[in-house]
Every structure is written in structure tokens, then in C-alpha cells.
Enzyme design. Sequence first.
Site, PDB file in Angstrom:
ATOM      1  N   THR A  45      60.425  46.435  71.602  1.00 22.33           N
ATOM      2  CA  THR A  45      60.783  45.162  72.239  1.00 22.33           C
ATOM      3  C   THR A  45      60.227  45.073  73.652  1.00 22.33           C
ATOM      4  OG1 THR A  45      62.813  45.198  70.928  1.00 22.33           O
ATOM      5  CG2 THR A  45      62.726  43.616  72.733  1.00 22.33           C
ATOM      6  N   TYR A 133      63.079  57.806  66.096  1.00 23.05           N
ATOM      7  CA  TYR A 133      63.076  56.372  65.812  1.00 23.05           C
ATOM      8  C   TYR A 133      62.320  56.149  64.510  1.00 23.05           C
ATOM      9  CZ  TYR A 133      62.031  51.356  66.641  1.00 23.05           C
ATOM     10  OH  TYR A 133      61.894  49.992  66.538  1.00 23.05           O
ATOM     11  N   LYS A 161      67.503  56.495  65.888  1.00 29.21           N
ATOM     12  CA  LYS A 161      67.557  55.039  65.789  1.00 29.21           C
ATOM     13  C   LYS A 161      66.983  54.688  64.426  1.00 29.21           C
ATOM     14  CE  LYS A 161      65.681  50.680  67.509  1.00 29.21           C
ATOM     15  NZ  LYS A 161      64.762  49.995  68.456  1.00 29.21           N
ATOM     16  N   ILE A 203      70.919  49.787  68.879  1.00 26.72           N
ATOM     17  CA  ILE A 203      69.891  49.467  69.878  1.00 26.72           C
ATOM     18  C   ILE A 203      69.433  48.062  69.536  1.00 26.72           C
ATOM     19  CG2 ILE A 203      67.635  50.044  70.819  1.00 26.72           C
ATOM     20  CD1 ILE A 203      68.253  52.971  70.335  1.00 26.72           C
TER      21      ILE A 203
END
Length: 292
Positions: A45, A133, A161, A203
Site C-alpha cells: 500500500t 507476508y 501477514k 494489517i
Amino acid sequence: MFRGSIVAIVTPFDSEGRFDEEAFRQLVEFQIENGTDGIVPCGSTGEAATLDHQGHMEVIRACVEQVNKRVPILAGTGSNSTSEAIELTKAAKEAGADGALLITPYYNKPSQEGLYQHFKTVAEQVAIPQMLYNVPGRTGINLTVETTVRLAEISNVIGLKDASGGVNQAGEILACTGEDFAILSGDDSLTLPFMSVGAKGVISVTANIMPAAVKALVAAIEEGRWEDARQQHFKLLDIHNIMFIESNPTPAKAALELMGRCKAGVRLPLVTMQPQSIEQLKTVMARHGLIA
């Protein structure tokens, strides 16, 4: 350390495409004022893929300085090059980040043993808490339950994540790991189901524009107020969906511009939202009172 509502914060750019540090610092304050439990700079992001190393570290240093230890910082430092991931992770540690978020290597498509050796090498080279992740939709490869459980045995690999969309996979990992290994949902719309099987938070992309609402959802789950959590989940679904009407973080930045918080500009190959998408975004934001 990393639990609750954690924002995957955008990286604002000025009209010339340069890092807008003042706008970024104001976004950090907006998050802290609204109860966000942690901040992830330079994630997907945050457009880490189009930040050079100097720009990457400028963002992390500004985040560390502005946060000033009020909430934990989980800096994105992943790469498809192991040596580059080590370099970025070392720099984040030196800048004062509390932990590092490392994406599975993209494009290379390593084997599961390659994934294990990649993360193991970074963990051995940099003594900082590290969170894996897994986002197959962006990387083309899934970090399996077995590989994740192996990695969880490394002392400074503290969590995952999970943006695989697989609640069952998350549950299988949690069934095999101890309480010290934290899974965080990587999809806003799956926060409730992920936390119902033991994930410790999210998240969040949506938290960029609605930090208090995402925090309220997570708090309701943590406090066992399941009906409140379910209603908050339903309330936020249209916002979660509109945040991905085009490639992230384009909608989040467009929304923040509509709220007067930063410019909507993204770096190529991303482009700003198409007019028809903007109109849909405005409709949903107005429904939530974010714009008139």
C-alpha cells in the site's frame, strides 16, 4: 508486539511525484489520534515497489521520527532478492523500526525450500523481529503451512501477514505454532473470520481512511462482543470492497484526496482512478459520512 488494528499506510507524493513528508507525518498523526495500534510504512500500500532505496528509507525514518515510540512500526523491507531484503532490513533496524515485514519473493517463483532459505537467511543476518507476508495474488506463489511452521521455529520470525484468503490455512498454522507466533489478516474483509480462528488483528488498507472504525471492529472481537463485531464487519464491507475497485493503493489515495488529507497521485505503472470508479468511490464514502 504486533496486534490489533495496524495500518498499511500510503506514501503520499506531491504534484511532482516526490515523497510528501509533511502530508505523510499528518497521516501518521491521523492514525494515532484514531486509535491505530501500529503502522506499516513501505508495504504494498506504501508503493514500496516504486521507491528506490533512498526513498524507502526516507519514508521509514519519517515514520519512526513522527511516531516517536507511541505505537510499534513494522517496516516493509521485503524483496525478491535476498541480499536486497537483508540490506533494507538492516537499514530499517538502524532507523529505529520495531520489526520488519518481508514479502515472499515475487517473480522468481522459488520452491518452498527456497522460500525457507530466503527468510531464514534474512532472519539470521538481521536481529530484528520479522513478520512473513504471504500474498499469492501479487507474488504468484503460496507460502505453505509446512514452510510457515518451519520458519516459526526461528526465534525472530514472529508472525505472518496472511493475504492468501485461506482461513483454513491460517487455522492450520495456528494449530501447529505457539502463542508467540502471530497471524494478522492481510485482507480487511477477512478480519472477522481470521480473528475468529485466532489471528491477532489486521494489517489494514481501509484504516487509511477509517482508522477508528477498523479499530472498533478489532476491539469488539478482542473483547468477545461477537454480535457487535459482526455488525461492524457488515457495515464496513462496502468500504473494503471499494478500496480494491482498482489496484491498491489507487482507491485509498483517491479517498484521502477527497478527504483533503493528501494528493491522489501514484507512481507509474499505476495511474490515478478512472472517472467511473471515482463516482462509485464517492457514493460509498458519502454513505459513510466521509465526504458530503
